[in-house]
Design a protein around this motif. Structure first.
Motif, PDB file in Angstrom:
ATOM      1  N   TYR A   1     -14.362 -19.139  14.322  1.00  0.00           N
ATOM      2  CA  TYR A   1     -15.207 -17.948  14.386  1.00  0.00           C
ATOM      3  C   TYR A   1     -16.145 -17.860  13.197  1.00  0.00           C
ATOM      4  O   TYR A   1     -15.904 -18.431  12.140  1.00  0.00           O
ATOM      5  N   ASP A   2     -17.225 -17.143  13.433  1.00  0.00           N
ATOM      6  CA  ASP A   2     -18.201 -16.801  12.404  1.00  0.00           C
ATOM      7  C   ASP A   2     -18.410 -15.301  12.531  1.00  0.00           C
ATOM      8  O   ASP A   2     -19.017 -14.832  13.503  1.00  0.00           O
ATOM      9  N   ILE A   3     -17.851 -14.569  11.584  1.00  0.00           N
ATOM     10  CA  ILE A   3     -17.902 -13.104  11.626  1.00  0.00           C
ATOM     11  C   ILE A   3     -18.343 -12.605  10.252  1.00  0.00           C
ATOM     12  O   ILE A   3     -17.656 -12.840   9.259  1.00  0.00           O
ATOM     13  N   ARG A   4     -19.459 -11.921  10.211  1.00  0.00           N
ATOM     14  CA  ARG A   4     -20.001 -11.460   8.929  1.00  0.00           C
ATOM     15  C   ARG A   4     -19.305 -10.218   8.403  1.00  0.00           C
ATOM     16  O   ARG A   4     -19.162 -10.055   7.202  1.00  0.00           O
ATOM     17  N   ASP A   5     -18.884  -9.344   9.286  1.00  0.00           N
ATOM     18  CA  ASP A   5     -18.266  -8.094   8.853  1.00  0.00           C
ATOM     19  C   ASP A   5     -16.842  -8.362   8.358  1.00  0.00           C
ATOM     20  O   ASP A   5     -16.009  -8.898   9.089  1.00  0.00           O
ATOM     21  N   ASP A   6     -16.562  -7.987   7.097  1.00  0.00           N
ATOM     22  CA  ASP A   6     -15.256  -8.248   6.488  1.00  0.00           C
ATOM     23  C   ASP A   6     -14.114  -7.618   7.271  1.00  0.00           C
ATOM     24  O   ASP A   6     -13.072  -8.239   7.473  1.00  0.00           O
TER      25      ASP A   6
END
Length: 96
Positions: free
Chosen positions: A9-14
């Motif tokens: 996955y690539d998720i920007r929101d911590d």
């Protein structure tokens, strides 16, 4: 027949990234990179993993999660190149 679930996955929101990681750990998968989990699963687990990711990400945007189900034989043929790599777990503290 059991499969190896590989979730990347690539998720920007911590917050969302931490929730996805927590869910994947609860399913018994192991973190193999900062944004990748893998583990042996039964065929019946396939739908549960997909449904769980959909539930965790519901209402969020700007993320990319990919789930692969591959045979253990195919997974064992992977090539791992690593030198001096240390995997640190994400901690809850950074969300404060």
């Amino acid at each position: 027949m059991e499969y190896v679930a590989l979730v990347i996955y690539d998720i920007r929101d911590d917050k969302l990234r931490l929730e996805v990681a927590r869910f994947l750990k609860r399913t018994g998968l192991t973190r193999i990179q900062k944004s990748a989990f893998a583990g042996l699963v039964k065929p019946s687990d396939r739908a549960n993993i997909e449904a769980g990711i959909r539930r965790v990400t519901r209402g969020w945007s700007n993320y990319n999660v990919q789930i692969y189900f591959i045979t253990p034989a195919a997974y064992s043929q992977r090539i791992v190149m690593s030198e001096g790599y240390s995997l640190e777990e994400e901690e809850d503290e950074f969300l404060i």
